[in-house]
Scaffold this motif. Structure first.
Motif, PDB file in Angstrom:
ATOM      1  N   THR A 178     -22.507 -31.808  24.172  1.00 52.31           N
ATOM      2  CA  THR A 178     -22.630 -32.450  25.480  1.00 52.31           C
ATOM      3  C   THR A 178     -21.276 -32.891  25.991  1.00 52.31           C
ATOM      4  N   THR A 179     -20.966 -32.469  27.217  1.00 50.98           N
ATOM      5  CA  THR A 179     -19.702 -32.861  27.853  1.00 50.98           C
ATOM      6  C   THR A 179     -19.995 -33.410  29.236  1.00 50.98           C
ATOM      7  N   THR A 193     -24.950 -29.772  28.545  1.00 49.57           N
ATOM      8  CA  THR A 193     -24.967 -29.430  27.121  1.00 49.57           C
ATOM      9  C   THR A 193     -24.810 -27.931  26.960  1.00 49.57           C
ATOM     10  N   THR A 194     -23.816 -27.518  26.184  1.00 52.60           N
ATOM     11  CA  THR A 194     -23.548 -26.111  25.900  1.00 52.60           C
ATOM     12  C   THR A 194     -23.400 -25.937  24.393  1.00 52.60           C
TER      13      THR A 194
END
Length: 551
Positions: free
Chosen positions: A295-296, A290-291
């Motif tokens: 979330t990726t 998560t950035t």
């Protein structure tokens, strides 16, 4: 005055001092006259002739040796082929590989014993190293095949007590070859260990971009294995009983077998520590990160190891093809009354020598039997115990029969001395202060002298000092044991293994073999004591002593 009691009280002190004076000298130097003076005492010597013969092994215990040998070795005795069978251990029990795990590669790695010889820095600032391979014998390649074994290695005897540890012998691999040569994992038609450092380019998660880091490793064998096979074998078993614990895994994945074969009848031999080897599975899995609240899913690099050895079972298979007339077709235990002309010492599943001292009747210089006060013949040991001697040194010189061996570098640098019935070392071994755990070739050299070579680098003899053992024997503090003499790759290794001997061997001898001999591939032939042995090469024990003058 009772000289015998006085001498015995002084013996230990004088021997300690004399051992300091002679430990660095090859030849004996007397100390009695320097200590006491030459007014009332004489320095002299006594020669004892042992009964000497060889003991050959049909089977030797080969599970969990200190080091392992792999390859083909040829010497005077013939050809020996060494193979290795090892259990594998899970790096992590009951592992979790992650979502959508995919194998990138599977690599089997075996580090060699090596020594760094040079270190330089290149134009990129990288440190480059050069190495020398240690424990590599021979210059010819072999064919190397690596199999997944289907032979179950058990820690305990199936038909004995639950506490009886399983003993494996060198020929167990040959007897179970059909199961052991299971699935072929890798093969090198021409294999010879290389001394170059291994250069790898690997991903580093701390780097930005796709630039790879350079990793340099000491010399080692690296074999790529099938990704598809290990995906099915390991990754697809996540969460299943096969990977849940060591016992289940050892029954599921029963081991890895390293098989070698000579090329054009020749080969080479490598000694290594398989406990440092592993099979590494390099893989990726999906990881959520998560950035800034978003979330990726990214692919994370990871590895999983299968380790060799450690607490598992390792067998070193040995198959001998000995030359006719050395250990094959020639009885090595004939002539036990007077001993043999030659002692055959061969490491691995080979043989060692037996020396028996003071077993006969005492005789004077003219060959007449010596009797006691009652007119009865005295044994040699009884006679020596009655002498009022202060022992300065006792040593055995084991001369090498150069007519029967390939001399030079192939000759073993060290021999090992032990109680032939129990395998225990002598008191001189314990007292030897030259012990060096980090450099076995120069360890215990006061007691177990290194090979002495002539100007042509051919071995002449080994000098073995057993001074304190003889003192204790003549003082009645120890029994008159049979001494075993074997070749040794590491004189610091004191453990023993089970063995079975040829049917013609004396029945009263316990079947043992030192581990230091098992991990040694070399062999030699020593002179015994017989009519065909040159006078200056004959096997004998020399006792140097100080005695009171009789007039």
């Amino acid at each position: 005055m009772n000289w015998n009691n006085s001498f015995k009280k002084l013996t230990t002190f004088v021997v300690v001092l004399s051992s300091v004076l002679v430990s660095c000298d090859d030849e004996f130097s007397t100390v009695g006259s320097n200590i006491i003076g030459d007014v009332n005492f004489n320095d002299s010597s006594y020669t004892a002739i042992p009964k000497a013969y060889s003991k050959r092994f049909e089977r030797v215990q080969v599970n969990n040796l200190p080091n392992n040998l792999l390859g083909v070795y040829e010497d005077t005795y013939g050809t020996s082929t060494y193979t290795v069978l090892s259990q594998m251990q899970l790096g992590t029990q009951n592992p979790t590989f992650g979502t959508n795990a995919e194998l990138d590669s599977v690599v089997l790695t075996i580090p060699y014993f090596s020594t760094e010889t040079e270190s330089t820095t290149n134009d990129e600032g990288e440190v480059e190293k050069k190495y020398r391979l240690d424990s590599l014998y021979g210059t010819d390649p072999v064919k190397l095949s690596v199999y997944q074994s289907n032979y179950f290695l058990s820690s305990f005897e199936t038909n004995g007590s639950p506490d009886d540890r399983k003993v494996y012998y060198a020929d167990d691999i040959k007897a179970n070859k059909t199961l052991i040569e299971g699935t072929l994992l890798a093969e090198q038609a021409v294999f010879y260990p290389q001394k170059d450092e291994v250069i790898l380019r690997v991903k580093d998660g701390d780097d930005e971009g796709d630039e790879l880091d350079v990793v340099r490793q000491a010399p080692r064998l690296r074999l790529k294995l099938s990704k598809e096979y290990f995906k099915t074998l390991i990754l697809d078993k996540e969460g299943m009983p096969e990977l849940s614990n060591s016992n289940n895994f050892n029954n599921y994945f029963r081991g890895v077998y390293f098989k070698v074969a000579p090329i054009n009848g020749k080969g080479s031999l490598l000694q290594f520590n398989i406990n440092q080897a592993d099979i590494t599975l390099y893989y990726t899995y999906d990881k959520e990160q998560t950035t800034n609240g978003e979330t990726t899913t990214v692919q994370e690099d990871k590895e999983f190891k299968l380790n060799f050895g450690n607490s598992g079972i390792i067998l070193n298979g040995i198959e001998n093809d000995f030359t006719e007339g050395i250990l094959v077709g020639e009885s090595v235990v004939d002539g036990l009354i007077d001993g043999e002309d030659n002692l055959f010492l061969k490491g691995g599943q080979g043989s060692y020598g037996i020396l028996e001292f003071f077993t006969g009747i005492a005789k004077d210089a003219e060959g007449n039997e010596i009797t006691n006060g009652e007119g009865e013949p005295m044994t040699e040991l009884e006679y020596l115990k009655e002498q009022e001697w202060l022992i300065n040194e006792a040593n055995i010189k084991l001369y090498i029969n150069q007519d029967k061996i390939n001399s030079g570098e192939a000759e073993p640098e060290r021999v090992f001395v032990f109680d032939a019935d129990t395998g225990a070392v002598l008191v001189d071994y314990i007292a030897d202060r030259t012990n060096n755990d980090n450099n076995p070739v120069n360890s215990r050299i006061s007691h177990l002298g290194r090979i002495t070579r002539d100007t042509d680098d051919k071995g002449e003899y080994y000098k073995i000092r057993i001074t304190q053992h003889i003192i204790n024997l003549l003082n009645g503090d120890t029994e008159n044991i049979k001494l075993g003499i074997s070749v040794s790759q590491n004189v610091n290794e004191r453990s023993i293994r089970d063995a079975s001997v040829t049917p013609t061997s004396p029945e009263d001898q316990k079947d043992i073999v030192p581990s230091s001999s098992l991990i040694s591939h070399e062999g030699t032939v020593l002179y015994g004591y017989g009519e065909n042995v040159p006078d200056d090469k004959q096997l004998k024990l020399e006792i140097f002593y100080t005695a009171a003058k009789t007039n």
